[in-house]
Design a protein around this motif. Structure first.
Motif, PDB file in Angstrom:
ATOM      1  N   GLY A  72       3.012   6.733  -4.516  1.00 18.03           N
ATOM      2  CA  GLY A  72       3.627   7.170  -3.261  1.00 18.03           C
ATOM      3  C   GLY A  72       2.637   7.260  -2.113  1.00 18.03           C
ATOM      4  N   VAL A  73       1.382   7.626  -2.416  1.00 22.06           N
ATOM      5  CA  VAL A  73       0.363   7.739  -1.361  1.00 22.06           C
ATOM      6  C   VAL A  73       0.222   6.398  -0.649  1.00 22.06           C
ATOM      7  CG1 VAL A  73      -2.108   8.075  -0.934  1.00 22.06           C
ATOM      8  CG2 VAL A  73      -0.901   9.569  -2.561  1.00 22.06           C
ATOM      9  N   PHE A  74       0.234   5.311  -1.440  1.00 21.00           N
ATOM     10  CA  PHE A  74      -0.027   4.002  -0.846  1.00 21.00           C
ATOM     11  C   PHE A  74       1.231   3.359  -0.269  1.00 21.00           C
ATOM     12  CE2 PHE A  74      -3.197   4.610  -4.256  1.00 21.00           C
ATOM     13  CZ  PHE A  74      -4.266   4.873  -3.409  1.00 21.00           C
ATOM     14  N   LEU A  75       2.391   3.819  -0.712  1.00 20.21           N
ATOM     15  CA  LEU A  75       3.614   3.256  -0.128  1.00 20.21           C
ATOM     16  C   LEU A  75       3.656   3.561   1.366  1.00 20.21           C
ATOM     17  CD1 LEU A  75       6.327   3.990  -2.842  1.00 20.21           C
ATOM     18  CD2 LEU A  75       4.993   1.906  -2.439  1.00 20.21           C
ATOM     19  N   ARG A  76       2.973   4.650   1.776  1.00 15.02           N
ATOM     20  CA  ARG A  76       2.958   5.015   3.190  1.00 15.02           C
ATOM     21  C   ARG A  76       2.193   4.011   4.038  1.00 15.02           C
ATOM     22  NH1 ARG A  76       5.767   7.182   0.667  1.00 15.02           N
ATOM     23  NH2 ARG A  76       6.486   9.337   0.605  1.00 15.02           N
ATOM     24  N   VAL A  77       1.353   3.201   3.362  1.00 12.73           N
ATOM     25  CA  VAL A  77       0.597   2.185   4.093  1.00 12.73           C
ATOM     26  C   VAL A  77       1.564   1.220   4.769  1.00 12.73           C
ATOM     27  CG1 VAL A  77      -0.924   0.199   3.753  1.00 12.73           C
ATOM     28  CG2 VAL A  77      -1.430   2.365   2.631  1.00 12.73           C
ATOM     29  N   GLY A 115       3.620   9.077 -17.939  1.00 11.27           N
ATOM     30  CA  GLY A 115       4.847   8.689 -17.247  1.00 11.27           C
ATOM     31  C   GLY A 115       4.749   8.773 -15.726  1.00 11.27           C
ATOM     32  N   ARG A 116       3.518   8.898 -15.191  1.00 12.57           N
ATOM     33  CA  ARG A 116       3.363   8.913 -13.729  1.00 12.57           C
ATOM     34  C   ARG A 116       3.246   7.483 -13.210  1.00 12.57           C
ATOM     35  NH1 ARG A 116      -0.061  12.174 -15.935  1.00 12.57           N
ATOM     36  NH2 ARG A 116       0.323  14.407 -15.787  1.00 12.57           N
ATOM     37  N   ARG A 117       3.786   7.264 -12.030  1.00 14.26           N
ATOM     38  CA  ARG A 117       3.627   5.948 -11.409  1.00 14.26           C
ATOM     39  C   ARG A 117       2.316   5.962 -10.631  1.00 14.26           C
ATOM     40  NH1 ARG A 117       5.075   1.310 -13.146  1.00 14.26           N
ATOM     41  NH2 ARG A 117       4.919  -0.283 -11.540  1.00 14.26           N
ATOM     42  N   ILE A 118       1.359   5.188 -11.081  1.00  9.80           N
ATOM     43  CA  ILE A 118      -0.008   5.230 -10.555  1.00  9.80           C
ATOM     44  C   ILE A 118      -0.321   3.900  -9.896  1.00  9.80           C
ATOM     45  CG2 ILE A 118      -2.439   5.261 -11.341  1.00  9.80           C
ATOM     46  CD1 ILE A 118      -1.112   7.977 -11.531  1.00  9.80           C
ATOM     47  N   ALA A 119      -1.213   3.922  -8.888  1.00 11.23           N
ATOM     48  CA  ALA A 119      -1.712   2.660  -8.341  1.00 11.23           C
ATOM     49  C   ALA A 119      -3.225   2.744  -8.167  1.00 11.23           C
ATOM     50  CB  ALA A 119      -1.056   2.348  -7.006  1.00 11.23           C
ATOM     51  N   THR A 127       3.925  -4.687  -1.103  1.00 17.19           N
ATOM     52  CA  THR A 127       5.030  -5.365  -1.791  1.00 17.19           C
ATOM     53  C   THR A 127       4.555  -6.312  -2.879  1.00 17.19           C
ATOM     54  OG1 THR A 127       5.039  -7.055  -0.063  1.00 17.19           O
ATOM     55  CG2 THR A 127       6.620  -5.260   0.172  1.00 17.19           C
ATOM     56  N   LYS A 128       3.368  -6.899  -2.704  1.00 13.15           N
ATOM     57  CA  LYS A 128       2.966  -7.939  -3.653  1.00 13.15           C
ATOM     58  C   LYS A 128       1.657  -7.669  -4.361  1.00 13.15           C
ATOM     59  CE  LYS A 128       4.879 -11.936  -1.239  1.00 13.15           C
ATOM     60  NZ  LYS A 128       4.346 -12.972  -0.351  1.00 13.15           N
ATOM     61  N   GLU A 129       0.780  -6.883  -3.729  1.00 15.50           N
ATOM     62  CA  GLU A 129      -0.607  -6.903  -4.198  1.00 15.50           C
ATOM     63  C   GLU A 129      -1.058  -5.641  -4.917  1.00 15.50           C
ATOM     64  OE1 GLU A 129      -2.746  -7.700  -0.614  1.00 15.50           O
ATOM     65  OE2 GLU A 129      -1.849  -9.682  -0.378  1.00 15.50           O
ATOM     66  N   MET A 130      -0.161  -4.684  -5.070  1.00 19.14           N
ATOM     67  CA  MET A 130      -0.594  -3.411  -5.638  1.00 19.14           C
ATOM     68  C   MET A 130      -0.778  -3.506  -7.147  1.00 19.14           C
ATOM     69  SD  MET A 130      -0.678  -0.349  -3.933  1.00 19.14           S
ATOM     70  CE  MET A 130       0.836   0.225  -3.210  1.00 19.14           C
ATOM     71  N   ASN A 141     -11.906  -1.405  -3.857  1.00 22.28           N
ATOM     72  CA  ASN A 141     -10.446  -1.358  -3.712  1.00 22.28           C
ATOM     73  C   ASN A 141      -9.886  -2.526  -4.507  1.00 22.28           C
ATOM     74  OD1 ASN A 141     -10.679   0.663  -1.653  1.00 22.28           O
ATOM     75  ND2 ASN A 141     -11.345  -0.998  -0.323  1.00 22.28           N
ATOM     76  N   PHE A 142      -8.587  -2.485  -4.741  1.00 23.83           N
ATOM     77  CA  PHE A 142      -7.977  -3.470  -5.647  1.00 23.83           C
ATOM     78  C   PHE A 142      -6.711  -4.042  -5.012  1.00 23.83           C
ATOM     79  CE2 PHE A 142     -10.245  -0.096  -7.688  1.00 23.83           C
ATOM     80  CZ  PHE A 142     -11.100  -0.761  -8.549  1.00 23.83           C
ATOM     81  N   ARG A 143      -6.663  -5.342  -4.889  1.00 23.62           N
ATOM     82  CA  ARG A 143      -5.448  -6.002  -4.385  1.00 23.62           C
ATOM     83  C   ARG A 143      -5.241  -7.281  -5.194  1.00 23.62           C
ATOM     84  NH1 ARG A 143      -6.552  -5.568   2.199  1.00 23.62           N
ATOM     85  NH2 ARG A 143      -7.027  -3.348   2.158  1.00 23.62           N
ATOM     86  N   TYR A 144      -3.992  -7.480  -5.616  1.00 22.90           N
ATOM     87  CA  TYR A 144      -3.690  -8.675  -6.399  1.00 22.90           C
ATOM     88  C   TYR A 144      -3.471  -9.838  -5.449  1.00 22.90           C
ATOM     89  CZ  TYR A 144      -1.993 -11.495 -10.225  1.00 22.90           C
ATOM     90  OH  TYR A 144      -1.860 -12.484 -11.154  1.00 22.90           O
TER      91      TYR A 144
END
Ligand code: AMP
Length: 417
Positions: free
Chosen positions: A49-54, A73-77, A62-65, A107-110
């Motif tokens: 959620g922290v990064f969705l604010r970006v 069970g946490r959604r992590i990025a 949308t594509k690179e996270m 940092n990490f981007r796909y």
């Protein structure tokens, strides 16, 4: 047995390049800590959620996270950038403002890996929270310019734009949408898809077929409210007063959705590949509030380490510092003497290394040569009997016998310390 290589878009940074990375981060720390910035080390992964604010329309989100469910069970990025983490930290810790912090790390981007574009890449950056003053925008930009100067880089072009306040941005986006919709036939398939998501990003397109429609598009400068226009004028005046050269580029929208008002980008003119942007930043006055904090203005920049070093290569500046040891110990009496001498020298602040496995004199001298050390200390049966060590200057081959109790002092003299 299976063997493994690094994953696409990641690299091992080996010596001497790794020493250069460290020096890069040190130069940055020196510049920003002299300007009152404190070091922050955010975690490398956070709640998605922290990064969705970006920005939910940006490709980074949308594509690179790199996002996944952890075992709890946490959604992590994995962080794709650090500004959102810094703003989350601000909301979490509520430090006094102005809060001035700097960071450094991966940092990490796909993304599609290529020269200058990696899936794990490093940035250094600063953020300031709680200040509206346009003087600060100029000061931040001047700090980045000073950092580039310290690296020795000369071919840096600074582009500057204002994206206005959020209302301006929305009005401008609407005007752009209307314009591009009426020129749909002139747009590439890719830009038509981008238009659906975010008309501002169409301005980023470098595809030749889009050039005409982009050139004829409405201009951000005509959509700034009075306050945003005055802020932008003050930033420009402060940059001029500071002697910082810039060009206004009203097509500069940058990849992240959170930017407001001042945005800027540094391009390395020495780089000819597709990726010439070596750093950028701007104001993100809405981000802290988006993360559940009080309305707080923010501004910062992130400079890409990997690409900036490519620019340094292209200009032949900021070479890797030498990290060789100063003294190499050759012990042909079994190795215990080498252990003692090494510890003694290291404790005295002298870089020392040794050979192992009780090799022959010839083989140990070869290693000494390869090590790049200026001095070799040779211990044989003769030296042990005399409680001494032979000190050899590698360059000239000159040798002298040195009593053990004068060793540190004599080595320092020989090193010119
Ligand atoms: P951004 O966080 O997208 O504003 O990028 C700031 C700077 O980080 C860019 O100007 C690049 O120098 C660098 N950067 C961003 N993405 C990558 C990547 N995938 N590989 C290498 N450097 C990158």
């Amino acid at each position: 047995m299976p063997t493994f290589n690094t994953s696409p878009g990641t690299r091992d940074i080996l010596a001497p390049e790794s020493a250069r990375w460290r020096a890069f981060q040190q130069v940055f720390a020196d510049v920003v800590e002299h300007a009152g910035f404190a070091h922050i080390i955010p975690p490398m992964f956070e709640d998605l959620g922290v990064f969705l604010r970006v920005g939910e329309t940006t490709e980074i989100v949308t594509k690179e996270m790199y996002d996944f469910d952890d075992k709890g069970g946490r959604r992590i990025a994995l962080r794709p950038e650090q500004t959102a983490s810094v703003c989350r930290a601000f909301v979490e810790h509520r430090p006094v403002t102005p809060w001035k912090v700097w960071y450094s790390g991966p940092n990490f981007r796909y993304e599609k890996p290529q020269q200058g574009r990696y899936r794990q890449f490093d940035q250094v950056g600063v953020e300031v929270l709680g200040v509206d003053d346009p003087q600060l925008d100029a000061e931040i930009i001047a700090l980045a310019v000073e950092f580039y100067r310290r690296l020795g880089l000369r071919g840096i072009r600074l582009s500057l734009n204002s994206l206005g306040d959020s209302g301006d941005r929305e009005r401008y986006a609407a005007a752009l949408r209307t314009h591009f919709v009426s020129h749909l036939d002139a747009l590439s398939v890719e830009s038509r898809a981008t238009l659906e998501r975010n008309p501002l990003r169409v301005l980023d397109s470098k595809r030749p077929e889009d050039a005409g429609a982009i050139a004829a598009a409405p201009r951000m400068a005509d959509h700034l409210c009075d306050a945003a226009a005055a802020h932008f004028a003050s930033v420009q005046a402060a940059l001029q007063a500071a002697g910082v050269d810039f060009v206004i580029d009203d097509r500069l929208v940058r990849g992240l959705d959170y930017y407001r008002r001042t945005t800027f980008e540094f391009v390395a003119t020495s780089l000819t590949a597709a990726h010439t942007a070596i750093g950028g930043g701007g104001r993100y006055d809405g981000l802290v509030a988006d993360l559940g904090g009080p309305e707080t203005p923010g501004i910062g920049f992130a400079l890409g380490l990997d690409r900036t070093l490519l620019a340094c290569d292209a200009e032949g500046v900021f070479a890797a510092p030498a990290t060789v040891v100063e003294v190499f110990i050759v012990d042909v009496t079994g190795g215990a003497q080498a252990a003692t001498v090494c510890s003694q020298l290291r404790a005295a602040g002298i870089g020392a290394d040794r050979a192992y496995d009780a090799r022959s004199m010839k083989s140990q001298m070869k290693v000494a040569d390869r090590s790049g050390a200026r001095l070799a200390l040779i211990v044989g049966e003769d030296e042990v009997a005399k409680n001494a060590v032979t000190l050899r200057t590698m360059e000239t081959g000159a040798q002298q016998l040195v009593p053990r109790d004068e060793l540190v002092a004599q080595v320092k003299t020989a090193l010119g310390r």
